[in-house]
Design an enzyme around this catalytic site. Sequence first.
Site, short mmCIF file in Angstrom:
data_model
loop_
_atom_site.label_atom_id
_atom_site.label_comp_id
_atom_site.label_asym_id
_atom_site.label_seq_id
_atom_site.Cartn_x
_atom_site.Cartn_y
_atom_site.Cartn_z
N HIS A 1 -3.11 -5.82 1.27
CA HIS A 1 -2.30 -5.92 2.62
C HIS A 1 -2.25 -7.41 3.02
CE1 HIS A 1 -2.60 -1.68 3.79
NE2 HIS A 1 -3.34 -1.44 2.91
N CYS B 1 0.90 -1.16 -0.04
CA CYS B 1 -0.05 -0.04 0.04
C CYS B 1 1.03 1.31 -0.02
CB CYS B 1 -0.86 -0.05 1.23
SG CYS B 1 -2.27 1.11 1.00
N GLU C 1 -0.60 -8.56 5.21
CA GLU C 1 -0.69 -8.70 7.00
C GLU C 1 -1.99 -8.73 7.43
OE1 GLU C 1 -0.30 -6.02 5.13
OE2 GLU C 1 -0.77 -4.03 6.28
#
Lengths: 231, 81
Positions: free
Chosen positions: A203, A86, A205
């Site tokens: 993302h 990002c 994560e």
Amino acid sequence: MFAVIQFPGSNDDRDMVHAMKTVLSADARLVWHGDSELPSDCRGVLVPGGFSYGDYLRCGAMARFSPVMADVKRFAENGGPVLGTCNGFQVLCESGLLPGALRRNRDLHFICETASLLVESTGSVFASELSPGQVLRIPIKHGEGCYFAHADDLAALEANGQIVLRYCGPDGEVSEATNPNGSLGNIAGITNRAGNVFGLMPHPEHAVEPAFGGTDGARLLRALIQAGEGA
Amino acid sequence: MKALIHVTLKPDVLDPQGKAIGAACGSLGYEGIRDVRQGKLFEVELDAADEAAARPLLAELADKLLSNPVIEDYEIVSIEV
């Protein structure tokens, strides 16, 4: 260790440490942007999402001048694995570590949803758990994720197999209708020519625990860990 | 000394903000507005001996920081002593 760079305005830095350390058992730590060097035992760098320097001027424009970024560049040029998600992808583009730039989304909306991503090139160290044609489900949340590159850069990305992920539909169909933000060629993630720097708008994560909707992100982070520990 | 630097998107880069502004012109009833492109204007105050000394410095600043050469062009619009 794996360094998660923390800029003023980063907001996925702690999530990234959580994913890397708590979920995937890697030695991941925050590294302050003002540090002049990466830790000497650094095996991989993660540039997290957020709004570094308030996204003033352009997304990622100020972060590239942070003291630690000079060492991140050296680390990347020496072949060390670097992953930017990002805002981190924007920083890597602004730094010149990846080609192209990220622009305001086509429809001007901030998008927050789980994206379907078609795996294309699997030649890089980040793709050790991926196979071509596979569809991953990983969240996106951004206002400026519209990937742009000039025609010659785009042709080079295609020719060299640097496009890892494209936005697609649930069954892998890539079209304008399955393009959330207007990115050229539905591009969601690319590597550099050498394949050791990877930037993506999704993302990983946020997709590492089943309770939060899926674990496809862990495939990318585990690949980074393997690449770092194998180096 | 004060300089104005204009940063605009390259012609082949999509400008959704400009498009939205253009559409707003139409819906407000302004006819004949064909296209709007949105850019940035920087007012830079600096100390330099003269314009010849200021220009290369401003160009470097615009290249390195104020614009992203991948997607943007810049123009030093004016330098006033």
